[in-house]
Design a protein around this motif. Structure first.
Motif, short mmCIF file in Angstrom:
data_model
loop_
_atom_site.label_atom_id
_atom_site.label_comp_id
_atom_site.label_asym_id
_atom_site.label_seq_id
_atom_site.Cartn_x
_atom_site.Cartn_y
_atom_site.Cartn_z
N ALA A 1 50.74 44.98 35.84
CA ALA A 1 49.77 44.12 36.52
C ALA A 1 49.46 42.89 35.67
O ALA A 1 49.34 41.77 36.20
CB ALA A 1 48.49 44.90 36.80
N THR A 2 49.38 43.06 34.36
CA THR A 2 49.09 41.94 33.47
C THR A 2 50.26 40.97 33.42
O THR A 2 50.07 39.74 33.40
CB THR A 2 48.76 42.46 32.06
N LYS B 1 52.30 40.31 35.84
CA LYS B 1 52.25 39.53 37.08
C LYS B 1 51.17 38.45 37.02
O LYS B 1 51.40 37.30 37.42
CB LYS B 1 51.99 40.46 38.27
N ASP B 2 50.00 38.79 36.51
CA ASP B 2 48.90 37.82 36.46
C ASP B 2 49.19 36.70 35.46
O ASP B 2 48.84 35.53 35.71
CB ASP B 2 47.59 38.53 36.10
N GLU C 1 44.99 46.29 38.39
CA GLU C 1 44.67 44.87 38.55
C GLU C 1 43.26 44.55 38.08
O GLU C 1 42.98 43.43 37.65
CB GLU C 1 44.86 44.46 40.00
N SER D 1 43.58 44.10 34.37
CA SER D 1 44.28 42.86 34.12
C SER D 1 43.35 41.65 34.29
O SER D 1 43.42 40.68 33.51
CB SER D 1 45.49 42.72 35.04
N SER D 2 42.48 41.70 35.29
CA SER D 2 41.56 40.58 35.50
C SER D 2 40.62 40.41 34.31
O SER D 2 40.24 39.28 33.97
CB SER D 2 40.76 40.79 36.79
#
Length: 249
Positions: free
Chosen positions: A21-22, A24-25, A220, A223-224
Motif C-alpha cells: 500500500a505504501t 502505491k501511495d 491503506e 500508509s496514509s
C-alpha cells in the motif's frame, strides 16, 4: 510531498499489506520507489498492476532483511543504479505465534532477526547514503501498539500467543528514540518517525484475531499515516503516530 518528487524511497516488506500500500501511495506522489522483499514474484505482480508511468518508477529487488549480506547487496544495487536513498520505510516484519516459555528458540530468533536487526541493517545503509550526500532524509519505522503496551487477549486460562512479537516491537520503540538522538548528535537533520498501528488486516494476522469481534485497520490507513509524516515541513518532526480502529481497544 512536493519536495520528495523524483526522490528515492525504499520500502521493505513491499510484497503485500502495508508495504504494498505504501509503494502505491509513494508512486502516486511521484517518487521513485524501490520495493524490497523476499517474494520477488509478488512485487512483479504488483508492478504489472500499476499504470505504465508508475511502472517505470518502481524497482523490485529481492531482499531478506534478516540477512546483512542480502541487505548490503540490495542497497549497493540501489545506490549504483539510482544514486542514493532519500527515504526509508522499515516495514518488513514477521509474527510467530506461541509462548516464549515453550517455543523453539530458533523461531524466536528469526522474529528478532527480522523485526529488530532488519531495521538496524537497513537504517544503517540508508543513513550512510543520506549523510554522505548531506541530504536531510527521513526514516520511518512501522512499529505496533504492542510495542508500547501489551494487551490481555485471552481469558479462561488460555495462554496468550503474542510470544516474542511485542518484545521485538518494544525494542523498535527504544531503537527509534536512540536513532533519533544519534542522528541529531551526528550533526544531521535526518528525521525518524515511528508509526504504531493497532490490529491491521494483513497476511501477518493469525486466525485468532480475525472476525467481526476484532475491528481492524486497512493497510491503506497505515500508509496514509506514513505519507502524512513525510509531508511535514523540514522544521517539523513527528516522533510517534499511534493509529487504531475506531471501535477497537
Amino acid at each position: 510531498m512536493e519536495r520528495w518528487q523524483n526522490r528515492v524511497a525504499v520500502v521493505t516488506g513491499a510484497s503485500s499489506g502495508i508495504g504494498a500500500a505504501t509503494v502505491k501511495d509513494l508512486l502516486k506522489a511521484n517518487l521513485i520507489v524501490v520495493g524490497l522483499a523476499r517474494r520477488l514474484e509478488r512485487m512483479k505482480e504488483l508492478k504489472a498492476q500499476l499504470p505504465a508511468e508508475q511502472q517505470k518508477r518502481f524497482h523490485a529487488v529481492a531482499c531478506d532483511v534478516s540477512s546483512q549480506e542480502s541487505v548490503d547487496t540490495a542497497f549497493e544495487r540501489i545506490i549504483k543504479e539510482l544514486g542514493g536513498v532519500d527515504i526509508l520505510i522499515n516495514n518488513a516484519g514477521i509474527f510467530a505465534g506461541g509462548q516464549i516459555s515453550t517455543q523453539d528458540p530458533v523461531e524466536l530468533q528469526n522474529v528478532l532477526q527480522t523485526n529488530v536487526m532488519g531495521v538496524v541493517y537497513c537504517t544503517q545503509r540508508a543513513f550512510k547514503s543520506m549523510k554522505e550526500r548531506n541530504f536531510d532524509g527521513h526514516v520511518v519505522v512501522v512499529n505496533s501498539v504492542v510495542g508500547h503496551r501489551i494487551p490481555m487477549t485471552f481469558g479462561n486460562n488460555e495462554p496468550p500467543i503474542f510470544s516474542i512479537y511485542p518484545p521485538s516491537k518494544y525494542a523498535i520503540t527504544a531503537l527509534t528514540e536512540v536513532l533519533r538522538q544519534e542522528f541529531k548528535g551526528l550533526n544531521t537533520k535526518i528525521k525518524i518517525t515511528s508509526v504504531s498501528p493497532g490490529l491491521t488486516d494483513t497476511e501477518i494476522v493469525v486466525d485468532e484475531f480475525k472476525g467481526a469481534e476484532f475491528p481492524s485497520l486497512k493497510s491503506e490507513d497505515v500508509s496514509s499515516c506514513i505519507l502524512f509524516t513525510l509531508s511535514t515541513p523540514p522544521h517539523m518532526q513527528v516522533h510517534e503516530i499511534t493509529v487504531k480502529p475506531l471501535l477497537g481497544e
